[in-house]
Scaffold this motif. Structure first.
Motif: not given
Length: 125
Positions: A18-32, A68-78
């Motif tokens: 299963l893949r979970l997503s966390c939408a973390a809208p920028g610009p603030t969260f992009s540096s978190y 489990f594997r965690i990753s992030r896609d900056p373009a999608q802020s996810t």
């Protein structure tokens, strides 16, 4: 400021992925840094995984290491949590959280200042 929104939870069978997503809208969260935690009924909140702002560092809880594997896609802020070889004991509400120190991939909940509402993951055995 925006908010964190989890999605992707559901009911699966043991051994599934299963893949979970966390939408973390920028610009603030992009540096978190972003972390995933989970909480099962009657149990304390448990650290699952975390990733720094640049994705240069990740960390995992002992119970999920290697599955489990965690990753992030900056373009999608996810931020994603790819879960494999799921077990019944992985059943919990999964939360994502944001840590303003983007260089920490810490397992300490108090360092995370923003939390999502959670998404339920149920694994049937």
């Amino acid at each position: 400021q925006g908010q964190l929104v989890e999605s992707g939870g559901g009911l699966v069978q043991a051994g599934d992925s299963l893949r979970l997503s966390c939408a973390a809208p920028g610009p603030t969260f992009s540096s978190y840094s972003i972390g995933w935690f989970r909480q099962a009924p009657g149990k304390e909140r448990e650290f699952v995984a975390a990733i720094t702002w640049s994705a240069s560092s990740t960390s995992y809880g002992d119970s999920v290491e290697g599955r489990f594997r965690i990753s992030r896609d900056p373009a999608q802020s996810t931020v994603y949590l790819q879960m494999s070889s799921l077990k019944a004991e992985d059943t919990a509400v999964y939360f994502c959280a944001a840590n303003p120190n983007g260089y920490q991939s810490t397992d300490y909940p108090a360092t995370y200042t923003y939390w999502g509402q959670g998404t339920q993951v149920t694994v049937s055995s």
